[in-house]
Structures are given as structure tokens and as C-alpha cells.
Design an enzyme around this catalytic site. Structure first.
Site, PDB file in Angstrom:
ATOM      1  N   ALA A 196       0.824  -1.208   0.000  1.00  0.00           N
ATOM      2  CA  ALA A 196       0.000   0.000   0.000  1.00  0.00           C
ATOM      3  C   ALA A 196       0.857   1.257   0.000  1.00  0.00           C
ATOM      4  O   ALA A 196       0.522   2.259  -0.644  1.00  0.00           O
ATOM      5  CB  ALA A 196      -0.923  -0.011   1.218  1.00  0.00           C
ATOM      6  N   LYS A 221       1.963 -16.870   0.989  1.00  0.00           N
ATOM      7  CA  LYS A 221       3.232 -16.132   0.951  1.00  0.00           C
ATOM      8  C   LYS A 221       3.470 -15.400   2.266  1.00  0.00           C
ATOM      9  O   LYS A 221       4.616 -15.152   2.653  1.00  0.00           O
ATOM     10  CB  LYS A 221       3.271 -15.171  -0.240  1.00  0.00           C
ATOM     11  N   THR A 226       7.024  -9.676  -0.223  1.00  0.00           N
ATOM     12  CA  THR A 226       6.643  -9.825   1.180  1.00  0.00           C
ATOM     13  C   THR A 226       7.797 -10.360   2.030  1.00  0.00           C
ATOM     14  O   THR A 226       7.904 -10.041   3.209  1.00  0.00           O
ATOM     15  CB  THR A 226       5.417 -10.745   1.311  1.00  0.00           C
ATOM     16  N   SER A 234       6.705  -5.005   4.832  1.00  0.00           N
ATOM     17  CA  SER A 234       5.953  -6.225   5.136  1.00  0.00           C
ATOM     18  C   SER A 234       5.795  -6.426   6.641  1.00  0.00           C
ATOM     19  O   SER A 234       6.775  -6.639   7.359  1.00  0.00           O
ATOM     20  CB  SER A 234       6.665  -7.440   4.528  1.00  0.00           C
ATOM     21  N   ASN A 283       4.385  -9.034   7.983  1.00  0.00           N
ATOM     22  CA  ASN A 283       4.687 -10.434   8.264  1.00  0.00           C
ATOM     23  C   ASN A 283       6.185 -10.627   8.458  1.00  0.00           C
ATOM     24  O   ASN A 283       6.619 -11.317   9.385  1.00  0.00           O
ATOM     25  CB  ASN A 283       4.167 -11.308   7.125  1.00  0.00           C
TER      26      ASN A 283
END
Length: 334
Positions: A136, A187, A244, A250, A252
Site C-alpha cells: 500500500a 506467501k 513480502t 511487510s 509479516n
């Protein structure tokens, strides 16, 4: 087109800006009135600092815009997908497609989000998924990006392609919905593992191995569930995996890094700065792996770290000392 975006986080807001630039009338809905009021007044989303929201972007907590929407974009966190779909049931025009940009698997049912929304809205609803390597923070600033729109009906995917595509946002189409959605969800699991590796101080070789073997797991599960292996080599698989696993944007990966540095799981997720979808996706992935008989060692090790408290010192040993095998062979049953 009149487009309503459900979910005013960073991703929903970034797509709102993109769609505004494409000439659409956009309404950005939040589930919380205080949040929509803040966006309306400050014209800035805290997830996208420094990005000004144009006055033409309508921010609201009222769902009435769904009644006149030509397209609805579902951009909520994974845990709110079904609840939000329930809220628009009866408001959505039959001809208006719902574009799901949330990434994950519903934990209780193990359904992908297109299936969840189809369950709620009925078999005649037009559903698509939009996915790919698309932070984003970058989309909101017009950084060139490419994604894939997937729908069982190619005409619906092409409608999404037409709405979103611009000189800075390229959209491909696909009818492999399960492959696209599983790539989007899984992912995040591999990215958490890559973050743990970085947090432990391992190098580029380790990250490359985790990403490559993680991609093999993703493709094995997707094909076992009816998806196409080629899809996992595309934007929704390999492309999203790369961005990612390697980007500081990211959440994550950030959560994984913090865990690798010794923080407990819950604290790491709180400090990651938003919902860490990989935490939820790995639990669903393990259940799907059990159902399909697909071996997912990278995902399994991460699950054991996150949910069973496995010591990180044992993870690398257990991965590296698995039984010998040839590369290119599909993951064997557990």
C-alpha cells in the site's frame, strides 16, 4: 463508476487513491465512525504518512453507498471478511462485482475469501480477487505495480482489469481463483519464516532457500486443491512472495524478525504495526495440508514456533536434516 471500498486501512485507502486517479467516484468505508471522521478531517491515513487524501475521496461509516455502487472492493482484515459481507447482503446491486483484496484463508471453514463471500451473497454474485506484489505504501505514491485479477468468469476479471488498470498499475487476468488466493495467503507464512531467519542473523543463502522451498510448498498445496502450478510462478505467487519476504513494508516479515530476535509471539505481532495475516494463515495451511496429504515442512516449522512454542534453535536443524530427496519432485504426503 461509483466504487465503494470496504475497509479504510492502508490497502483500501491506497486503492481508493488509485481508483480516483482513474476517474471513478470513490467512497471509503470504515467500520468505525471515529476512524472515518478522522480521515475526513485530517485527510491522511496514519498507515500512509505523508500521503494526502483528496477532498473528492468520501470517507464514511455509512454503508448506504453500497446501494448505488457499480463495484465494491472488500479490503478488510481477514477476520472481518465474512462479517462485512453479511453487512452488505441485501444492499449490493446484482450486477455490481465484489473485488476481494484481503489475503488469507478463513480459519474455521478453511475457505478462500471468494468462497466465503459467495457463501454469504449467493451463487449469482459476481466475485473476483485482486492480488500481487503491491505494498500500500508504494501504490499510494504511484510506484509502478502489477497485479492479477482472478474470477471464475473471465468477463468479471476483465471488468476489474478495466477499472484498476492505469499507466502505473498494470492488471493481468486469470480464471485460476484458487491458485491466486492461496498464493496471496501462503506467501505471508513464508515471509514470517524469512523474517525469523533474518532476526536470527542468517544470510542471503538461507532466505533464498526458504523462499524457494516455501514456493514449492505453496504450489503443491494449490495444485492439490485444484489450482494451477503456473499461477504460483506468477504475480500472485512468486511476485507477492518476493516482495513480502524482502521488503521493510511487510508486517509479516517484521513480525518474524522480532520473533527471531527473541520477542514472544504476541509482542512481536503487536509491534509489527498492523494485522499479521501469516499468523492466521499458517494455522489454516496446516489443516489444509493434513486434508490434502501435502507435506509443508517450512510452514509446519513456523506453525510449531508460533503455536507450540518450539525453540528457534531446533528449527533450522530439523529443516536441514530432513531425508534426502530430488529437487523438482512434488511434496510427498506426510
Amino acid at each position: 463508476m461509483n466504487i465503494t471500498i470496504l475497509g479504510s486501512g492502508g490497502w483500501g485507502t491506497a486503492l481508493g487513491l488509485l481508483l480516483l486517479e482513474n476517474g471513478h467516484h470513490v467512497t471509503l468505508w470504515s467500520a468505525f465512525a471515529a476512524e472515518s471522521d478522522r480521515l475526513q478531517q485530517t485527510r491522511e491515513n496514519p498507515y500512509l504518512p505523508g500521503v494526502t487524501l483528496p477532498e473528492s475521496l468520501v470517507c464514511t461509516a455509512d454503508l448506504s453507498s453500497v446501494k448505488t455502487a457499480d463495484m465494491v472492493v472488500l479490503a478488510t482484515p481477514s477476520f472481518a471478511v465474512r462479517e462485512t459481507a453479511e453487512k452488505i447482503k441485501g444492499l449490493l446491486r446484482p450486477e455490481a462485482p465484489v473485488v476481494i483484496v484481503s489475503k488469507g484463508i478463513e480459519r474455521d471453514t478453511l475457505k478462500t475469501f471468494t468462497d466465503v463471500v459467495q457463501d454469504v451473497l449467493g451463487p449469482s454474485a459476481k466475485i473476483a480477487a485482486l492480488s500481487g506484489p503491491s505494498h500500500a505504501e508504494e501504490v499510494s505514491r504511484g510506484i509502478p505495480t502489477a497485479c492479477v485479477a482472478a474470477a471464475n468468469d473471465l468477463a468479471v476479471a476483465e471488468l476489474v482489469q478495466d477499472a484498476f488498470m492505469s499507466q502505473r498499475f498494470r492488471v493481468y487476468t486469470s480464471t485460476d481463483v484458487i491458485g491466486v488466493e492461496l498464493g496471496a495467503a501462503l506467501k505471508n507464512v513464508v515471509a514470517m519464516g524469512a523474517g525469523v531467519s533474518d532476526g536470527l542473523g542468517y544470510g542471503d543463502n538461507t532466505i533464498a532457500a526458504l523462499m524457494t522451498r516455501g514456493l514449492s510448498e505453496m504450489a503443491a498445496l494449490a495444485t492439490a486443491m485444484g489450482g494451477q502450478r503456473e499461477t504460483l510462478s506468477g504475480l500472485a505467487g512468486l511476485g507477492d512472495l518476493i516482495v513480502t519476504c524482502t521488503s521493510p513494508h511487510s508486517r509479516n516479515r517484521r513480525a518474524g524478525v522480532l520473533i527471531g530476535k527473541g520477542l514472544d509471539v504476541q509482542t512481536a505481532m503487536e509491534q509489527a504495526g498492523g494485522v499479521v495475516e501469516g499468523y492466521y494463515a499458517v494455522a489454516a495451511a496446516m489443516q489444509l495440508a493434513k486434508q490434502t496429504g501435502v507435506d509443508m515442512p517450512v510452514s509446519r516449522e513456523l506453525y510449531q514456533v508460533l503455536y507450540e512454542g518450539k525453540a528457534l534453535t531446533n528449527v533450522l536443524h530439523d529443516l536441514m536434516t530432513r531425508s534426502k530427496r530430488a529437487e523438482g519432485v512434488s511434496e510427498s504426503p506426510q
